[in-house]
Design an enzyme around this catalytic site. Structure first.
Site, PDB file in Angstrom:
ATOM      1  N   LYS A  15      15.117 -58.191 -78.988  1.00 53.06           N
ATOM      2  CA  LYS A  15      14.774 -58.878 -80.223  1.00 53.06           C
ATOM      3  C   LYS A  15      15.148 -60.274 -79.971  1.00 53.06           C
ATOM      4  O   LYS A  15      16.196 -60.722 -80.058  1.00 53.06           O
ATOM      5  CB  LYS A  15      15.212 -58.404 -81.689  1.00 53.06           C
ATOM      6  CG  LYS A  15      14.239 -59.141 -82.588  1.00 53.06           C
ATOM      7  CD  LYS A  15      14.861 -58.559 -83.876  1.00 53.06           C
ATOM      8  CE  LYS A  15      16.045 -59.535 -84.437  1.00 53.06           C
ATOM      9  NZ  LYS A  15      15.797 -61.005 -84.755  1.00 53.06           N
ATOM     10  N   GLU A  19      32.666 -73.150 -87.660  1.00 52.05           N
ATOM     11  CA  GLU A  19      31.655 -73.664 -86.705  1.00 52.05           C
ATOM     12  C   GLU A  19      30.642 -74.343 -87.463  1.00 52.05           C
ATOM     13  O   GLU A  19      30.160 -73.707 -88.326  1.00 52.05           O
ATOM     14  CB  GLU A  19      31.246 -72.292 -86.078  1.00 52.05           C
ATOM     15  CG  GLU A  19      30.200 -72.736 -84.815  1.00 52.05           C
ATOM     16  CD  GLU A  19      29.881 -71.194 -84.143  1.00 52.05           C
ATOM     17  OE1 GLU A  19      29.421 -70.304 -84.738  1.00 52.05           O
ATOM     18  OE2 GLU A  19      29.614 -71.105 -82.863  1.00 52.05           O
ATOM     19  N   GLU A  65      29.111 -61.229 -78.583  1.00 51.05           N
ATOM     20  CA  GLU A  65      29.287 -62.640 -78.291  1.00 51.05           C
ATOM     21  C   GLU A  65      28.973 -63.610 -79.488  1.00 51.05           C
ATOM     22  O   GLU A  65      27.881 -63.698 -79.875  1.00 51.05           O
ATOM     23  CB  GLU A  65      28.489 -63.105 -77.110  1.00 51.05           C
ATOM     24  CG  GLU A  65      29.378 -64.188 -76.217  1.00 51.05           C
ATOM     25  CD  GLU A  65      28.608 -65.518 -76.644  1.00 51.05           C
ATOM     26  OE1 GLU A  65      28.968 -66.393 -77.488  1.00 51.05           O
ATOM     27  OE2 GLU A  65      27.563 -65.889 -75.995  1.00 51.05           O
ATOM     28  N   CYS A 123      27.366 -71.808 -78.717  1.00 53.04           N
ATOM     29  CA  CYS A 123      28.727 -71.467 -79.333  1.00 53.04           C
ATOM     30  C   CYS A 123      30.037 -71.747 -78.733  1.00 53.04           C
ATOM     31  O   CYS A 123      30.971 -71.891 -79.350  1.00 53.04           O
ATOM     32  CB  CYS A 123      28.609 -69.864 -79.211  1.00 53.04           C
ATOM     33  SG  CYS A 123      27.378 -69.245 -78.255  1.00 53.04           S
TER      34      CYS A 123
HETATM   35  P1  ADP Z   1      22.679 -67.699 -86.432  1.00 60.23           P
HETATM   36  O1  ADP Z   1      23.576 -68.015 -87.540  1.00 60.23           O
HETATM   37  O2  ADP Z   1      23.072 -68.291 -85.271  1.00 60.23           O
HETATM   38  O3  ADP Z   1      21.111 -67.806 -86.782  1.00 60.23           O
HETATM   39  P2  ADP Z   1      22.774 -64.763 -86.808  1.00 60.23           P
HETATM   40  O4  ADP Z   1      23.845 -64.030 -86.301  1.00 60.23           O
HETATM   41  O5  ADP Z   1      22.012 -64.964 -88.304  1.00 60.23           O
HETATM   42  O6  ADP Z   1      23.056 -66.128 -85.885  1.00 60.23           O
HETATM   43  O7  ADP Z   1      21.323 -64.363 -85.876  1.00 60.23           O
HETATM   44  C1  ADP Z   1      21.367 -63.898 -84.545  1.00 60.23           C
HETATM   45  C2  ADP Z   1      20.345 -62.945 -84.441  1.00 60.23           C
HETATM   46  O8  ADP Z   1      20.696 -61.592 -85.103  1.00 60.23           O
HETATM   47  C3  ADP Z   1      19.021 -63.147 -84.783  1.00 60.23           C
HETATM   48  O9  ADP Z   1      18.033 -62.647 -83.783  1.00 60.23           O
HETATM   49  C4  ADP Z   1      18.814 -62.495 -86.007  1.00 60.23           C
HETATM   50  O10 ADP Z   1      17.479 -62.102 -86.448  1.00 60.23           O
HETATM   51  C5  ADP Z   1      19.747 -61.253 -85.876  1.00 60.23           C
HETATM   52  N1  ADP Z   1      20.123 -60.757 -87.163  1.00 60.23           N
HETATM   53  C6  ADP Z   1      20.524 -61.402 -88.239  1.00 60.23           C
HETATM   54  N2  ADP Z   1      20.995 -60.293 -89.050  1.00 60.23           N
HETATM   55  C7  ADP Z   1      21.065 -59.243 -88.490  1.00 60.23           C
HETATM   56  C8  ADP Z   1      21.572 -57.743 -88.867  1.00 60.23           C
HETATM   57  N3  ADP Z   1      22.054 -57.742 -90.315  1.00 60.23           N
HETATM   58  N4  ADP Z   1      21.552 -56.828 -87.908  1.00 60.23           N
HETATM   59  C9  ADP Z   1      21.204 -57.221 -86.586  1.00 60.23           C
HETATM   60  N5  ADP Z   1      20.785 -58.344 -86.261  1.00 60.23           N
HETATM   61  C10 ADP Z   1      20.667 -59.360 -87.152  1.00 60.23           C
END
Ligand code: ADP
Length: 507
Positions: free
Chosen positions: A211, A416, A285, A319
């Site tokens: 995804k 961050e 990561e 990151c």
């Molecule tokens: P950022 O703050 O860099 O956007 P996130 O951790 O929110 O990082 O998002 C990174 C990825 O994780 C995206 O593909 C997002 O859709 C997905 N994501 C966000 N929330 C969840 C969750 N609860 N479980 C799994 N994947 C998630």
């Protein structure tokens, strides 16, 4: 000869003028590069994208789509499917079926041929991929063209090479793939992260549901087209789109064997909680707050350029960005002056322009976060310096910013920010800077600038960071592993180490 300086000398903006018998250097800060935009016509973006499941484009069972926009002008680029739990289930079933019936049985050298083919088609379509990456994510075209896309293709080449050589990677051990890998990626390196995750997974015989992040789905969907063109057996790689709920459905799916996640530490923690007590394997990561350390014996100009490259290029959306700078006190004044000069000469603006150094911030919400931290930095008493560049009227942009007089405990030195914001601190001794640099919840990367090899070895040994660059920064190669300590996550991606999280090693 009379040489007169009006103000700081922005690199590349010096013009010599001849008047009577003297040559004067005139510093004209209004001097600009002529526009050099990359053409958008070399890329095809569909109006709407479905989900890539079992080798074909399938309408989402959710019946829902969401827009993806160009952050540099806020215009809609396309709309993509919003996969729900039923869609995730369909994708996992396709991956399981492909794993059991085709992929794990296929001789490794045959698997390798498909992976090579994907790499070659990526190279052929490199220009289109770079354009789409910059349009969808806001990063400068020179970054996507010269770094993201070639490095992504190189990961497929590299892991294609390993596919039939696992017995040499792990001598005297038998290897076995894990099964179905659910892979969730962020928005800062959309294509490269997809390559980092897919290439080692399928080279080791696993199948994948990947995804992309909600703001940057388009290059992963292009990759799906490439995978289709490469004739990869249906279901080996499934690419779906959606937001956090889709990611959570992937993590919680009972038939997934492995989670590979890159993203925020907060979501990383949620994922770890969700899989606790299951036999799912995971690599995470997560965030970072890299320390870039300049000693007084360093080649200062080179170090200044490395610091600029480490935090400002790619908008600080990295990151492992060098967002904390530690400068030895004796050279702090010089380094800060040179950094300010260089900040002025950075070109901020249209990501599609080949001269642009700093493109658009990926989303409105990320820009709000960055601005919030800039406010926090000021409130905490640090001294702010920003480039005086003009920002485009539309889109999400941020001036490159640095803070001096920062204290170790300040939030801008601890948390961050994920934007073009540098916190500068000073130090006197090696022991002091190691303690300060390691005093962070993160430990993804660090940089050391010094003339002394012995100092480099001492620092790399004592720094709690997954990667320590010496006299350079942000260098990546498919052959070298990458990953963090502490809240920056666990597991390694890249290199031989990157094979391991996708394998069971037996006897
Ligand atoms: P950022 O703050 O860099 O956007 P996130 O951790 O929110 O990082 O998002 C990174 C990825 O994780 C995206 O593909 C997002 O859709 C997905 N994501 C966000 N929330 C969840 C969750 N609860 N479980 C799994 N994947 C998630």
């Amino acid at each position: 000869m009379a040489v007169k300086t009006k103000k700081a000398v922005p690199i590349g903006r010096q013009a010599a003028t001849k008047k009577s018998n003297t040559i004067k250097l005139k510093f004209d800060t209004s001097w600009t590069y002529a526009p050099a935009p990359e053409s958008k016509s070399a890329a095809t973006i569909n109006k709407q994208y479905d989900l890539f499941i079992n080798g074909e484009w399938q309408k989402p069972l959710s019946k829902k789509y969401f827009d993806t926009i160009n952050p540099a002008n806020e215009e809609k680029l396309s709309e993509v499917a919003d996969a729900n739990a039923a869609d995730v289930d369909k994708a996992v079933k396709a991956a399981r079926n492909a794993y059991e019936k085709t992929w794990k049985k296929m001789p490794a050298k045959e698997r390798a041929k498909y992976i090579f083919r994907i790499a070659r088609i990526m190279q052929e379509k490199a220009r289109e991929l770079a354009i789409i990456e910059s349009l969808d994510g806001g990063k400068p075209i020179k970054e996507s063209r010269d770094f993201d896309v070639p490095t992504a293709a190189n990961h497929f080449f590299y892991y294609a090479g390993w596919a039939d050589k696992l017995e040499y990677a792990f001598p005297n051990r038998t290897t076995e793939p894990l099964g179905v890998a659910a892979q969730i990626i962020p928005w800062n390196f959309p294509l490269l992260m997809a390559a980092w995750k897919i290439a080692p997974a399928i080279a080791t015989g696993n199948t994948v549901v990947l995804k992309s992040a909600e703001t940057t789905p388009l290059t992963a969907l292009k990759l799906a087209e490439i995978i289709q063109e490469a004739d990869l057996p249906p279901g080996v790689v499934n690419i779906i789109t959606g937001a956090g709920a889709t990611g959570a459905a992937m993590v919680n799916h009972p038939d997934v064997n492995k989670i590979a996640f890159t993203g925020s530490t907060d979501v990383g923690k949620i994922i770890q909680r969700s899989i606790a007590g299951t036999d799912k394997k995971a690599t995470l990561e997560l965030g970072g707050k890299a320390a870039n350390i300049i000693f007084e014996d360093a080649a200062i100009d080179q170090a200044v350029e490395g610091v600029i490259n480490g935090i400002f290029f790619n908008q600080g959306h990295v990151c492992c960005a060098g967002s904390r700078l530690y400068v030895q006190e004796s050279v702090a004044k010089e380094v800060i002056r040179k950094l300010k000069d260089r900040l002025e000469s950075l070109i901020v603006g249209d990501p599609m322009d080949k001269n642009t150094d700093i493109g658009a911030i990926n989303s409105k919400s990320q820009l709000d976060i960055i601005n919030k931290y800039i406010g926090i930095g000021k409130k905490e008493g640090a001294e702010m310096y920003q480039s005086s560049c003009r920002l485009p009227g539309k889109g999400f942009f941020c001036r490159p910013t640095l803070f001096t007089n920062v204290a170790q405990s300040n939030r801008i030195a601890q948390e961050e920010i994920f934007g073009p914001v540098l916190a500068i601190l000073t130090f006197r001794t090696e022991d002091e800077v190691i303690e300060k640099a390691n005093n962070s919840p993160y430990g993804l990367s660090a940089g050391v600038w010094t003339d002394k090899g012995s100092k480099i070895f001492n620092m790399t040994k004592r720094m709690k960071a997954g990667v320590v660059w010496a006299n350079t920064f942000n260098k990546f190669d498919p052959t070298s592993p990458f990953g963090g300590y502490k809240e920056s996550g666990f597991g390694r991606e890249g290199g031989l180490h990157g094979l391991l999280p996708y394998l069971n090693l037996k006897s």
